[in-house]
Design a protein around this motif. Structure first.
Motif, short mmCIF file in Angstrom:
data_model
loop_
_atom_site.label_atom_id
_atom_site.label_comp_id
_atom_site.label_asym_id
_atom_site.label_seq_id
_atom_site.Cartn_x
_atom_site.Cartn_y
_atom_site.Cartn_z
N ARG A 83 0.82 -1.22 0.00
CA ARG A 83 0.00 0.00 0.00
C ARG A 83 0.84 1.26 0.00
O ARG A 83 0.34 2.36 -0.28
CB ARG A 83 -0.91 0.03 1.23
N LEU A 84 2.14 1.13 0.33
CA LEU A 84 2.99 2.28 0.60
C LEU A 84 4.22 2.31 -0.28
O LEU A 84 4.66 1.27 -0.79
CB LEU A 84 3.45 2.26 2.07
N TYR A 104 -0.90 4.29 6.41
CA TYR A 104 -1.90 4.18 5.34
C TYR A 104 -3.21 4.86 5.74
O TYR A 104 -3.76 5.68 4.98
CB TYR A 104 -2.16 2.71 5.00
#
Length: 357
Positions: A33-34, A134
């Motif tokens: 996600r990052l 996130y």
């Protein structure tokens, strides 16, 4: 037709230790996600680079050479408002105080700093860091102006005629999550030392930080703030903070109960459980306040307080950092009134005095 993947959240890492900085880059880099947009070793470098990098979220160390993380947070929130997650390397008073003041200056949450790949609890800490980065990247932050906080400054209330059927409260429950520490400092700091009602408090925060959080709050206000103890008798003018990773309840005997029961809605402590216990034990003499935070914790409990005849307040969307928990309570129909942050303390004081009875 396949959907295009979501763009990764761009993270700026601010950490003076090269070893820890590389560890954070490793942790963030393995999360799909990052993505690490920049990794810098000082606040000054972060301020120089932020306009060019334009990160979605910042991982902020507190102890930095030169300008510390608190001042860096203040400047970023004034000039380049960006979600900030404080990564604290210590739960000692000095470091924790800086971390808590960074939250008051606009940072959104504080999490433990990882020690090393082989340290106990490493995987859990790494997962927490990535998840918080996130989630917090989604929070719309606003520019923070430098102001002098006056905890006893009177708020201007709109015309209000309280219902004469209202009972004077015997217990006050307050809950908050993201954005909670500065909101709590403002509300509780405006209450006098002789406030006539005990206060139970749930703040979502990592367990290692709760004792320091209570100590930090205690240093800001006339009220006595402490971590709650099991079987303690709640006293007027005291704030009882739910310990880390434990529920705080009001027992049938009128004492505090600290519980290790499973999390509710992934939360321990759970605001809903606290409010439910107040509804059951105090009924119409319960007063509940639900402040800023993500998710829905507290909403069902506040509804049950309202249904039991208690008075319930939700923070208004106009002042909430995250209008998640209060919005959920409003949707359930469990809110007597929604008020912006500046007006909540005055309303609490009028209710505690029994105005209108």
């Amino acid at each position: 037709m396949s959907l295009s993947p979501q763009p990764r959240v761009r993270v700026m890492v601010v950490e003076d230790s090269l070893v820890v900085r590389q560890l954070l880059v490793h942790i963030i880099g393995r999360d799909p996600r990052l993505i690490v947009a920049a990794a810098v070793g000082s606040a000054e470098e972060a301020l120089r680079e932020i306009g060019r990098v334009q990160p979605d979220v910042i991982s902020m160390d507190i102890r930095l050479p030169g300008m510390d993380g608190l001042e860096a947070t203040r400047r970023i929130m004034s000039d380049h408002p960006t979600p900030i997650v404080v990564i604290a390397d210590s739960i000692e008073d000095s470091s924790l105080k800086i971390s808590m003041n960074a939250l008051r200056a606009g940072a959104l949450t504080v999490v433990e700093k990882p020690v090393g790949l082989s340290s106990a609890g490493y995987d859990g800490i790494a997962d927490t860091i990535c998840t918080q980065l996130y989630i917090m990247s989604q929070v719309p932050v606003v520019r923070q102006r430098s102001t002098v906080w006056r905890p006893n400054a009177p708020a201007s209330l709109p015309t209000w005629e309280p219902d004469p059927r209202l009972s004077r409260p015997s217990i006050l429950g307050i809950a908050a999550s993201t954005g909670g520490p500065p909101a709590l400092a403002k509300i509780l700091g405006a209450l006098p030392a002789d406030f006539p009602v005990p206060i139970l408090l749930v703040q979502h925060m990592g367990a290692p930080f709760m004792e320091g959080f209570a100590s930090w709050l205690n240093g800001l206000m006339p009220l006595d703030v402490r971590l709650a103890q099991d079987q303690e008798i709640p006293a007027a003018g005291r704030v009882y903070v739910a310990p880390g990773d434990r529920h705080l309840l009001l027992s049938s005997a009128g004492t505090l109960r600290i519980s290790a029961e499973p999390p509710v809605g992934n939360q321990r402590p759970s605001a809903t459980l606290m409010f439910q216990s107040i509804a059951q034990m105090a009924g119409r003499r319960g007063l509940g306040v639900l402040l800023t935070g993500m998710g829905e914790d507290g909403a069902q409990g506040l509804f049950e307080m309202h249904r039991a005849g208690g008075y319930t307040i939700a923070e208004d969307e106009s002042s909430a950092v995250v209008y998640g928990m209060p919005a959920a309570a409003v949707r359930l129909g469990g809110v007597s009134i929604s008020l912006p942050l500046d007006l909540i303390s005055s309303r609490i004081q009028r209710l505690a005095r029994g105005d209108g009875e």
